[in-house]
Design a protein around this motif. Structure first.
Motif, PDB file in Angstrom:
ATOM      1  N   CYS A  92       0.822  -1.211   0.000  1.00  0.00           N
ATOM      2  CA  CYS A  92       0.000   0.000   0.000  1.00  0.00           C
ATOM      3  C   CYS A  92       0.857   1.262   0.000  1.00  0.00           C
ATOM      4  CB  CYS A  92      -0.960  -0.001   1.184  1.00  0.00           C
ATOM      5  SG  CYS A  92      -2.195  -1.327   1.060  1.00  0.00           S
ATOM      6  N   LYS A 135      -8.265  -0.925  -3.952  1.00  0.00           N
ATOM      7  CA  LYS A 135      -9.409  -0.691  -3.056  1.00  0.00           C
ATOM      8  C   LYS A 135      -9.075  -1.143  -1.638  1.00  0.00           C
ATOM      9  CE  LYS A 135     -13.917  -2.601  -2.313  1.00  0.00           C
ATOM     10  NZ  LYS A 135     -14.886  -3.547  -2.811  1.00  0.00           N
ATOM     11  N   LEU A 189      -6.598   1.302  -0.029  1.00  0.00           N
ATOM     12  CA  LEU A 189      -7.204   2.559   0.394  1.00  0.00           C
ATOM     13  C   LEU A 189      -7.968   2.383   1.703  1.00  0.00           C
ATOM     14  CD1 LEU A 189      -8.455   3.951  -3.043  1.00  0.00           C
ATOM     15  CD2 LEU A 189      -6.518   4.767  -1.679  1.00  0.00           C
ATOM     16  N   GLN A 233      -5.334   1.760   4.555  1.00  0.00           N
ATOM     17  CA  GLN A 233      -4.637   2.972   4.966  1.00  0.00           C
ATOM     18  C   GLN A 233      -5.511   3.847   5.858  1.00  0.00           C
ATOM     19  OE1 GLN A 233      -3.570   4.381   1.027  1.00  0.00           O
ATOM     20  NE2 GLN A 233      -1.423   3.879   1.392  1.00  0.00           N
ATOM     21  N   LYS A 234      -6.751   4.050   5.450  1.00  0.00           N
ATOM     22  CA  LYS A 234      -7.670   4.889   6.246  1.00  0.00           C
ATOM     23  C   LYS A 234      -7.969   4.241   7.599  1.00  0.00           C
ATOM     24  CE  LYS A 234      -8.390   8.033   3.076  1.00  0.00           C
ATOM     25  NZ  LYS A 234      -7.706   9.296   3.153  1.00  0.00           N
ATOM     26  N   ASP A 246      -1.430   7.513   5.315  1.00  0.00           N
ATOM     27  CA  ASP A 246      -1.592   7.654   3.869  1.00  0.00           C
ATOM     28  C   ASP A 246      -1.026   8.971   3.337  1.00  0.00           C
ATOM     29  OD1 ASP A 246      -3.460   9.362   4.921  1.00  0.00           O
ATOM     30  OD2 ASP A 246      -5.192   8.447   3.928  1.00  0.00           O
TER      31      ASP A 246
END
Length: 184
Positions: A109, A121, A124, A127-128, A175
């Motif tokens: 990532c 996907k 993302l 990371q969040k 991120d």
């Protein structure tokens, strides 16, 4: 003399074809290896992502328990200290497991070019959620420690100890989007 030139020309031509053929074979092998590596990364990312999702759920449950038990009033502080500390420790253990069990996710990532849409996907979301988990944990530890310090100023009988995390002590921007999710 012409015969020697012809033989030299044919040998040079043969050498060029051999080098070009060898280069083509090497390119095809490298391409095939890259495809295989991408498949292995995709499988590893998916496996780690599923495990991470389970840990996210566990973390959310612990967070809910922490919020239910953690009182704002000093009278509650001493009574709920054990449960609150146990919850913080459990949250930290979950984060420790996440850190140990997601090396491929973190590495993959962090790459700038991810071609697989499913991996993109998952990255993302990872990371969040990872950033949110770490920052929420740091926020909970800070809130707990602040309440303990307030309690200690108020109470003259029993002094409580603050909690020091071994996993996360500062907010992170995993991120690198300039926002610290979960810190506010």
């Amino acid at each position: 003399m012409k015969k020697i030139h012809c033989i030299c020309f044919l040998l040079v031509l043969l050498a060029i074809f051999m080098v070009a053929g060898g280069g083509t074979v090497a390119f095809i092998e490298a391409y095939d290896q890259d495809i295989e590596d991408q498949k292995n990364i995709a499988v590893s990312v998916s496996k780690e992502y599923l495990s991470f999702n389970d840990k996210t759920i566990e973390f959310s449950e612990q967070l809910e328990q922490f919020e239910n038990v953690f009182g704002k009033y000093f009278e509650d502080m001493k009574q709920n200290k054990e449960i609150t500390l146990d919850t913080l420790i459990e949250m930290e253990n979950i984060l420790k497991e996440v850190n140990e069990n997601t090396p491929v996710l973190k590495k993959t990532c962090g790459m700038t070019q991810i071609s697989d849409k499913e991996i993109l996907k998952q990255c993302l979301v990872f990371q969040k959620n990872y950033e949110m988990m770490i920052n929420t944990f740091v926020k909970m530890v800070n809130s707990y420690n602040e309440a303990v310090e307030d309690y200690n100023r108020w109470s003259t009988v029993d002094q409580l100890e603050t909690y020091t995390s071994l996993i996360a002590t500062d907010y992170i921007d995993f991120d690198q989007d300039g926002t610290f999710l979960g810190a506010n």
